[in-house]
Write a protein that holds these residues in place. Sequence first.
Motif, mmCIF file in Angstrom:
data_model
loop_
_atom_site.group_PDB
_atom_site.id
_atom_site.type_symbol
_atom_site.label_atom_id
_atom_site.label_comp_id
_atom_site.label_asym_id
_atom_site.label_seq_id
_atom_site.Cartn_x
_atom_site.Cartn_y
_atom_site.Cartn_z
ATOM 1 N N TYR A 184 -37.045 -54.570 41.297
ATOM 2 C CA TYR A 184 -38.328 -54.675 40.544
ATOM 3 C C TYR A 184 -38.281 -54.248 39.188
ATOM 4 O O TYR A 184 -37.206 -53.324 38.784
ATOM 5 N N PRO A 222 -39.511 -54.905 34.818
ATOM 6 C CA PRO A 222 -39.814 -55.981 33.572
ATOM 7 C C PRO A 222 -38.348 -56.846 33.216
ATOM 8 O O PRO A 222 -38.167 -57.825 32.947
ATOM 9 N N GLN A 232 -35.861 -58.951 34.341
ATOM 10 C CA GLN A 232 -35.627 -59.758 35.474
ATOM 11 C C GLN A 232 -34.401 -60.249 35.379
ATOM 12 O O GLN A 232 -33.776 -60.684 36.442
ATOM 13 N N SER A 291 -32.200 -57.815 37.263
ATOM 14 C CA SER A 291 -32.558 -57.990 38.648
ATOM 15 C C SER A 291 -31.414 -59.216 39.347
ATOM 16 O O SER A 291 -30.911 -58.849 40.382
ATOM 17 N N SER A 300 -39.277 -64.245 46.067
ATOM 18 C CA SER A 300 -39.830 -63.896 44.557
ATOM 19 C C SER A 300 -41.323 -63.553 44.923
ATOM 20 O O SER A 300 -42.039 -64.912 45.320
ATOM 21 N N SER A 325 -45.067 -62.069 43.291
ATOM 22 C CA SER A 325 -45.650 -61.364 42.055
ATOM 23 C C SER A 325 -46.460 -59.976 42.317
ATOM 24 O O SER A 325 -46.313 -58.915 41.607
ATOM 25 N N LYS A 327 -37.796 -59.805 45.282
ATOM 26 C CA LYS A 327 -37.556 -59.586 43.565
ATOM 27 C C LYS A 327 -39.105 -59.654 43.331
ATOM 28 O O LYS A 327 -39.855 -60.557 43.360
ATOM 29 N N THR A 328 -39.542 -58.748 42.387
ATOM 30 C CA THR A 328 -40.854 -58.673 41.777
ATOM 31 C C THR A 328 -40.772 -58.134 40.351
ATOM 32 O O THR A 328 -39.709 -57.578 39.802
ATOM 33 N N GLU A 329 -41.893 -58.100 39.683
ATOM 34 C CA GLU A 329 -41.874 -57.320 38.465
ATOM 35 C C GLU A 329 -42.178 -55.969 38.560
ATOM 36 O O GLU A 329 -41.815 -55.221 39.049
ATOM 37 N N GLU A 330 -43.085 -55.422 37.548
ATOM 38 C CA GLU A 330 -43.299 -53.977 37.498
ATOM 39 C C GLU A 330 -44.345 -53.682 38.790
ATOM 40 O O GLU A 330 -45.250 -54.731 39.113
ATOM 41 N N ASN A 365 -34.588 -57.646 28.659
ATOM 42 C CA ASN A 365 -34.527 -58.791 29.478
ATOM 43 C C ASN A 365 -33.196 -59.264 29.174
ATOM 44 O O ASN A 365 -32.933 -60.377 28.389
ATOM 45 N N GLY A 390 -45.019 -62.095 27.986
ATOM 46 C CA GLY A 390 -44.817 -61.169 29.016
ATOM 47 C C GLY A 390 -44.261 -59.605 28.608
ATOM 48 O O GLY A 390 -43.515 -58.890 29.335
#
Length: 332
Positions: free
Chosen positions: A24, A26, A28, A31, A85, A87, A112-115, A175, A239
């Motif tokens: 996880y 920002p 990505q 990751s 993936s 959110s 896999k995710t974001e914050e 990123n 983003g």
Amino acid sequence: MIVNSNQFPLNIKKLESFNCYVFYGPNQGKSDELINQYIKMLSNSSSIPVDQINCNIENIKNSNLIEDYMYSDDIFGKKKVLIISLSNPDKLLKTLNIEKIINSKGCKIIIKTEELKKSSFTRKLFEKDSNLCIVASYEDSVQDSRKIISENLAQEHLHIDNSLINYLAINFKHNRNLLYQELEKIKLFLFSKGKINEKEFVSIVSESINFELEKLVYAIVSGKIKILDKLFNQVSKNGIPNLSIISAVSKHFHKILLTKSYFNEFNSYEKAIKSTYPPIFFKNEREYLEQVKNWPLKRIDQIVKKLLLAEIKIKSNPSQSDVLTNYILFSF
């Protein structure tokens, strides 16, 4: 169990024993790179091929994909890897039999995710359980970003000036995916022309979202009230997290302080700007010089303290992030 993103590649073989992972944050691109390294390790660790499936939340809503995939036998005996993936993985994980996944011998699950907030179900579960693995992917250091750029170009026997490498590293460290996209554009230009100067460099990368962040920072510090709202919305749409925006403004003010100290030493704004690091891109030098001249030390000190306080409040209360960011950035 928490695994540092920089330590993950170094211990990747030891971490193969886990069956469920969360990546996880920002960054990505970072990751994605870690996941690809893991898949490559699985492929190379034995003669058994890897069967990899990528899916998103819509696939999961429409089927019992995880159970179907995890607990069904592969007729070819392949290693199975399911990359999901999401959110927000909290809802899915609450429905899964985690103990069964941990003890499964036939499948690996990578989410896999974001914050993720520290209070999220996912982080609490994976950070406390020694049989689960969680990796946070935040921005790269400038040094790591420079290394990525230099090695990427060296593979094609290409070269650009250090000032351009620095600029890419500083502005795209958040990123890796975006960094690689910019490098591809630069490499195409170099393959065609053989070399690149600063103006050509700007024309290639000027549409990138980090230049939008830079525009926002300069607009804030220069007091361009009329365009602030538009730029802020654009940066948010692209983003970039609120904390990254506040951090960028804070770093800019610290840079102004550094330039002021160099001016006191050299009694020359030209020498002061050229001595400042990270370097000021030539297209911004005139506006930056005006900022250095116009902002008094006492006022900068007050603002830097406000920005630091805002960062602390946002980290402790993420739900107030938008309110706090708007208040601090539009109150200069």
